[in-house]
Design a protein around this motif. Structure first.
Motif, PDB file in Angstrom:
ATOM      1  N   HIS A 100       0.955  -1.214  -0.071  1.00  0.00           N
ATOM      2  CA  HIS A 100       0.003   0.054  -0.138  1.00  0.00           C
ATOM      3  C   HIS A 100       0.940   1.219   0.049  1.00  0.00           C
ATOM      4  CE1 HIS A 100      -3.006   2.836   1.548  1.00  0.00           C
ATOM      5  NE2 HIS A 100      -3.918   2.206   1.149  1.00  0.00           N
ATOM      6  N   GLU A 152      -5.659  -4.520  -3.084  1.00  0.00           N
ATOM      7  CA  GLU A 152      -6.467  -4.529  -4.209  1.00  0.00           C
ATOM      8  C   GLU A 152      -6.812  -6.020  -4.812  1.00  0.00           C
ATOM      9  OE1 GLU A 152      -4.588  -2.351  -7.605  1.00  0.00           O
ATOM     10  OE2 GLU A 152      -3.808  -1.105  -6.162  1.00  0.00           O
ATOM     11  N   ASN A 297     -11.330  -9.739  -7.595  1.00  0.00           N
ATOM     12  CA  ASN A 297     -10.822  -8.492  -8.686  1.00  0.00           C
ATOM     13  C   ASN A 297     -10.876  -9.250 -10.007  1.00  0.00           C
ATOM     14  OD1 ASN A 297      -9.097  -6.766 -10.032  1.00  0.00           O
ATOM     15  ND2 ASN A 297      -8.602  -5.899  -8.033  1.00  0.00           N
ATOM     16  N   THR A 321     -12.340   0.179  -8.526  1.00  0.00           N
ATOM     17  CA  THR A 321     -11.358  -0.063  -9.329  1.00  0.00           C
ATOM     18  C   THR A 321     -10.030  -0.717  -8.600  1.00  0.00           C
ATOM     19  OG1 THR A 321     -10.372   2.081  -9.595  1.00  0.00           O
ATOM     20  CG2 THR A 321     -11.741   1.487 -11.282  1.00  0.00           C
ATOM     21  N   SER A 323      -7.753   0.919  -7.505  1.00  0.00           N
ATOM     22  CA  SER A 323      -6.450   1.450  -7.916  1.00  0.00           C
ATOM     23  C   SER A 323      -6.526   2.891  -8.072  1.00  0.00           C
ATOM     24  CB  SER A 323      -6.150   1.098  -9.566  1.00  0.00           C
ATOM     25  OG  SER A 323      -6.981   1.711 -10.413  1.00  0.00           O
ATOM     26  N   ALA A 324      -5.205   3.370  -8.396  1.00  0.00           N
ATOM     27  CA  ALA A 324      -5.183   4.745  -8.520  1.00  0.00           C
ATOM     28  C   ALA A 324      -6.043   5.412  -9.511  1.00  0.00           C
ATOM     29  CB  ALA A 324      -3.607   5.358  -8.872  1.00  0.00           C
ATOM     30  N   CYS A 325      -6.695   4.676 -10.405  1.00  0.00           N
ATOM     31  CA  CYS A 325      -7.386   5.321 -11.441  1.00  0.00           C
ATOM     32  C   CYS A 325      -8.771   5.939 -10.927  1.00  0.00           C
ATOM     33  CB  CYS A 325      -8.227   4.131 -12.205  1.00  0.00           C
ATOM     34  SG  CYS A 325      -6.977   3.272 -13.059  1.00  0.00           S
ATOM     35  N   SER A 333      -2.756   0.577 -12.060  1.00  0.00           N
ATOM     36  CA  SER A 333      -2.484   0.253 -10.783  1.00  0.00           C
ATOM     37  C   SER A 333      -1.017  -0.504 -10.600  1.00  0.00           C
ATOM     38  CB  SER A 333      -3.579  -1.037 -10.274  1.00  0.00           C
ATOM     39  OG  SER A 333      -2.813  -1.877  -9.472  1.00  0.00           O
ATOM     40  N   HIS A 334      -0.329   0.060  -9.475  1.00  0.00           N
ATOM     41  CA  HIS A 334       0.999  -0.443  -9.358  1.00  0.00           C
ATOM     42  C   HIS A 334       1.000  -2.074  -8.985  1.00  0.00           C
ATOM     43  CE1 HIS A 334       0.137   0.315  -5.123  1.00  0.00           C
ATOM     44  NE2 HIS A 334       1.104  -0.478  -4.825  1.00  0.00           N
ATOM     45  N   SER A 346      -4.860  -3.598 -16.320  1.00  0.00           N
ATOM     46  CA  SER A 346      -4.993  -2.901 -15.273  1.00  0.00           C
ATOM     47  C   SER A 346      -6.182  -1.828 -15.257  1.00  0.00           C
ATOM     48  CB  SER A 346      -3.656  -2.214 -15.133  1.00  0.00           C
ATOM     49  OG  SER A 346      -3.673  -1.396 -13.837  1.00  0.00           O
ATOM     50  N   HIS A 347      -6.263  -1.195 -16.371  1.00  0.00           N
ATOM     51  CA  HIS A 347      -7.269  -0.386 -16.643  1.00  0.00           C
ATOM     52  C   HIS A 347      -8.716  -1.061 -16.839  1.00  0.00           C
ATOM     53  CE1 HIS A 347      -5.142   3.549 -16.880  1.00  0.00           C
ATOM     54  NE2 HIS A 347      -4.201   2.996 -17.626  1.00  0.00           N
ATOM     55  N   ARG A 351     -12.857  -4.159  -8.712  1.00  0.00           N
ATOM     56  CA  ARG A 351     -12.826  -4.915  -7.272  1.00  0.00           C
ATOM     57  C   ARG A 351     -14.098  -4.990  -6.655  1.00  0.00           C
ATOM     58  NH1 ARG A 351      -9.416  -2.214  -2.411  1.00  0.00           N
ATOM     59  NH2 ARG A 351     -11.423  -1.261  -2.548  1.00  0.00           N
TER      60      ARG A 351
END
Ligand SMILES: Cc1ncc(COP(=O)(O)O)c(C=O)c1O
Length: 400
Positions: A100, A152, A297, A321, A323-325, A333-334, A346-347, A351
């Motif tokens: 995280h 995630e 996810n 999502t 993620s950072a999106c 997402s890392h 990733s895009h 989740r």
């Protein structure tokens, strides 16, 4: 419209029993826990009772627990505190690429102070490889920080084995157990954990309160400086109501953990199987079994995670999502990137995280609505049309 909440990994509603446990500390028992008259003694009692409940739950001693403002502070305290206090011994920290940001950001910060940080990779299922960890340890390594379970993808790391390796090498081991605590049993002794971070709002407690376990004898500096509270290790007037609520949340989680794990895992499997049956071309992100009971996810090919979230929201279904999106950033997402998945995966991932108040009817409602949404979004997606005719996406990475 009755809303369906499937974002329990982001936060949980406060359990009614927890609210009940907190209320007196806002009104008739509002004392400052550091004062010696009756109001203060009542508050102190609540703080120490909660400390005892939490300590017992993780197999620790009460003296090894400090309360914090949440998981982020606990992680920062563990990382910066241990690094700075052990600088003479070494300047090397080992963590993992899928941690995280509450762990990754302090690591980046410590790099600016001259510490060296190794960010270990994970395999395609999100699992850290113990051999990689062993190879990364040097004579300068002072701290290993690996999360118990990922926020995630829900993947659960081999924490006890990591702890054993750390102990064998005389290196401190910190684990961010924010997502796992309350869902999975944790024993700091058996798992060789020296420091452990938790957060109350992930287990039906209030926001803004958490705890850090610090094994007796651990060399650690304070994160903040001020008064005498928490035996001078974490100054600041105690959040008595929050701490009392956290203690009650721990009691409930401890009592219901086993039965809830079975119930929620069954719902999770129903959701995964149902999604795979109703929606073509989906992939489960993260290990199929070594994951939290509540985490689903998935990557839905040809469409965007954000579009799925917004369309689900119109139907009263809340997912993420993960993620950072979500913050409007187009960065993938890392966590998913570390799994080695293409940017589009990733895009295009979403989740669903289940919880105490999730019912079978809610899962059925999602299984009815979600395939309709995917169908509609795909019908609008040029990627889908191109993919279908084989003009694009042949190698799964080319389209974005
Ligand atoms: C794994 C993990 N660590 C740390 C945190 C931060 O905890 P808090 O929200 O209590 O600061 C979170 C919150 O989502 C988390 O999932």
């Amino acid at each position: 419209m009755k809303r369906i909440y499937l974002d329990y990994s982001a936060t949980t509603p406060v359990h009614p029993e927890v609210v009940k446990a907190m209320l007196p500390y806002f009104t008739e028992q509002f004392g400052n826990a550091s004062t010696i008259y009756s109001f203060g003694r009542e508050a102190r009692k609540a703080v120490e009772e909660a400390r005892e409940v939490f300590a017992k739950m993780i197999g620790a001693d009460q003296a090894e627990v400090i309360f914090t403002s949440g998981g982020t502070e606990a992680d920062n305290h563990a990382l910066k505190g241990v690094a700075r206090a052990n600088r003479e011994k070494g300047n090397h920290i080992i963590t993992c690429k899928i941690e995280h940001h509450a762990v990754l950001a302090p690591c980046h910060f410590l790099e600016k102070e001259g510490f060296k940080v190794t960010y270990l990779p994970v395999d395609k299922d999100g699992l850290l490889q113990l051999e990689d960890l062993k190879k990364a340890i040097t004579a300068k390594t002072i701290l290993i920080s690996v999360m118990t379970a990922n926020n995630e993808i829900g993947v659960v790391q081999p924490v006890a084995e990591i702890g054993k390796i750390a102990r064998g090498n005389n290196v401190y081991f910190h684990t961010d157990a924010v997502q796992a605590f309350g869902s999975l049993p944790i024993d700091v002794e058996k798992m060789n954990i020296d420091l452990l971070s938790v957060s109350s709002h992930k287990l039906y407690g209030p926001k803004g309160i958490g705890a850090l376990y610090i094994k007796k004898g651990t060399k650690i500096e304070n994160l903040i400086h001020g008064g005498e509270q928490e035996k001078r290790r974490r100054p600041g007037t105690e959040n008595v109501a929050g701490i009392a609520g956290f203690g009650r949340a721990c009691e409930i989680a401890n009592k219901e953990m086993k039965t809830e794990a079975v119930r929620i895992t069954a719902l999770r499997e129903k959701l995964i199987k149902g999604l795979f049956k109703a929606v073509p071309e989906v992939i489960l992100n993260g290990h199929a079994e070594k994951r939290l009971p509540n985490n689903v996810n998935i990557f839905v090919k040809y469409i965007e995670g954000e579009s799925m979230i917004l369309n689900l929201d119109l139907e009263g279904i809340c997912a993420s999502t993960g993620s950072a999106c979500t913050s409007g950033s187009l960065e993938p997402s890392h966590v998913l990137t570390a799994l080695g998945v293409p940017v589009e995966q990733s895009h295009g991932s979403i989740r669903f995280s289940l919880g105490k108040f999730t019912t079978e009817e809610e899962i059925e409602a999602v299984l009815k609505k979600f395939p309709e949404i995917v169908k509609r979004l795909r019908s609008l997606s040029p990627l889908y049309k191109q993919g279908k005719t084989g003009e694009c996406c042949k190698n799964g990475t080319a389209c974005r």
